[in-house]
Design a protein around this motif. Structure first.
Motif, short mmCIF file in Angstrom:
data_model
loop_
_atom_site.label_atom_id
_atom_site.label_comp_id
_atom_site.label_asym_id
_atom_site.label_seq_id
_atom_site.Cartn_x
_atom_site.Cartn_y
_atom_site.Cartn_z
N GLU A 31 0.50 -4.14 5.21
CA GLU A 31 -0.64 -3.22 5.15
C GLU A 31 -0.18 -1.77 5.15
O GLU A 31 -0.83 -0.89 4.58
N ARG A 32 0.95 -1.49 5.78
CA ARG A 32 1.49 -0.13 5.70
C ARG A 32 1.86 0.20 4.25
O ARG A 32 1.57 1.31 3.77
N CYS A 33 2.46 -0.76 3.57
CA CYS A 33 2.82 -0.57 2.17
C CYS A 33 1.58 -0.31 1.32
O CYS A 33 1.57 0.56 0.45
N ILE A 34 0.51 -1.07 1.59
CA ILE A 34 -0.74 -0.90 0.84
C ILE A 34 -1.34 0.47 1.08
O ILE A 34 -1.75 1.16 0.14
N VAL A 35 -1.38 0.88 2.34
CA VAL A 35 -1.95 2.19 2.68
C VAL A 35 -1.15 3.31 2.03
O VAL A 35 -1.72 4.28 1.51
N GLU A 36 0.17 3.19 2.05
CA GLU A 36 1.01 4.22 1.43
C GLU A 36 0.70 4.35 -0.06
O GLU A 36 0.60 5.46 -0.59
N ARG A 37 0.54 3.23 -0.73
CA ARG A 37 0.24 3.25 -2.16
C ARG A 37 -1.12 3.88 -2.42
O ARG A 37 -1.28 4.68 -3.35
N LYS A 66 -1.38 7.73 -2.12
CA LYS A 66 -0.81 8.46 -3.25
C LYS A 66 -1.80 8.57 -4.40
O LYS A 66 -1.82 9.58 -5.12
N SER A 67 -2.62 7.53 -4.57
CA SER A 67 -3.55 7.55 -5.69
C SER A 67 -4.64 6.50 -5.49
O SER A 67 -4.36 5.30 -5.50
N ALA A 70 -8.91 8.36 1.54
CA ALA A 70 -9.62 9.20 0.56
C ALA A 70 -9.09 10.63 0.57
O ALA A 70 -9.04 11.30 -0.47
N ASN A 71 -8.66 11.08 1.75
CA ASN A 71 -8.12 12.44 1.89
C ASN A 71 -6.63 12.51 1.59
O ASN A 71 -6.03 13.60 1.64
N GLY A 72 -6.01 11.36 1.30
CA GLY A 72 -4.58 11.34 1.01
C GLY A 72 -3.72 11.65 2.20
O GLY A 72 -2.56 12.05 2.06
N ASP A 73 -4.25 11.44 3.39
CA ASP A 73 -3.52 11.76 4.64
C ASP A 73 -2.71 10.53 5.06
O ASP A 73 -3.17 9.69 5.83
N LEU A 74 -1.47 10.45 4.55
CA LEU A 74 -0.63 9.27 4.77
C LEU A 74 -0.34 9.04 6.25
O LEU A 74 -0.45 7.92 6.75
#
Length: 225
Positions: A89-95, A98-99, A186-190
């Motif tokens: 899920e961390r990998c999914i959130v990171e992706r 980004k976009s 939505a805010n791109g705040d990784l």
């Protein structure tokens, strides 16, 4: 009574799922076709359809020449599933940070709205299914077949683990936490999004009673009442 007046395949699936979610139907119990056909007043063919659907959902194991059994996740498996989920899920959130399109943000927020409705109606089945569905939707909008397939398996296992080990007095894989995750994505705040997801999964796992499964009756009719 004719079969047309009996339960539909989906109604049978929902009844079995609810009995598992409410911890009335215990892991390992055999789901005998004949008994189920009598309970639901349908043919064995319809029961087999329902059992096949439950197997696809990861709730039932069908063993050739033996029959169908409610899946029985161990405590170690429960812990392993959540360990793997954190990484995936961390990998999914990171992706997603980004976009992600506005359309997909809207899809996520619409899903959270459905979760709020289920919580307001105290619908145990919908709460658990929609909770897992949110995480699966994240994987879907990440646009990775591999991540989606991985999460689909993890969510199926997690849903059963939640049903088996959930502390019934405190269960709340809440839409509020899901909404915060969506806002951060939505805010791109990784940094915020990954932190919220880690906290969320820790919260979900903390509400599970990872101890020995309590002994429950084997009587199918009582469990499915």
């Amino acid at each position: 009574m004719t079969e047309q007046a009996g339960a539909s395949t989906q109604q049978i699936v929902e009844r079995v799922w609810l009995s598992i979610a409410e911890r009335r139907l215990r892991p390992g119990v055999q789901l005998k076709e004949g008994q189920l056909a009598a309970i639901f007043d349908v043919s064995r063919a319809r029961i087999r359809q329902a059992l096949a659907a439950l197997e696809r959902d990861g709730l039932v194991t069908i063993i050739p020449n033996r029959g169908a059994f409610v899946c029985q996740p161990s405590v170690d498996e429960a812990r392993d599933v959540f360990f793997v989920r954190r990484a995936v899920e961390r990998c999914i959130v990171e992706r997603l940070c980004k976009s992600i399109s506005k359309v997909n943000v809207t899809r996520l927020r619409t899903h959270v709205s459905k979760e709020r409705t289920a919580n307001a109606q105290d619908s145990t089945t919908d709460i658990i299914k929609l909770s897992g569905g949110f995480h699966l939707l994240l994987a879907e909008v990440a646009n990775s077949d591999f991540l989606f397939a991985t999460m689909r398996d993890l969510i199926a296992r997690s849903s059963l683990i939640t049903a088996v080990y959930r502390n019934t007095n405190r269960f709340n894989c809440g839409p509020d936490e899901h909404a915060e995750i969506v806002d951060a994505i939505a805010n791109g705040d990784l940094s915020k999004a990954t932190g919220l997801m880690e906290h969320h999964l820790e919260h979900v796992e903390s509400e599970l009673d990872l101890s020995e499964i309590r002994d429950l009756p084997h009587d199918l009719r009582s469990a499915l009442a």
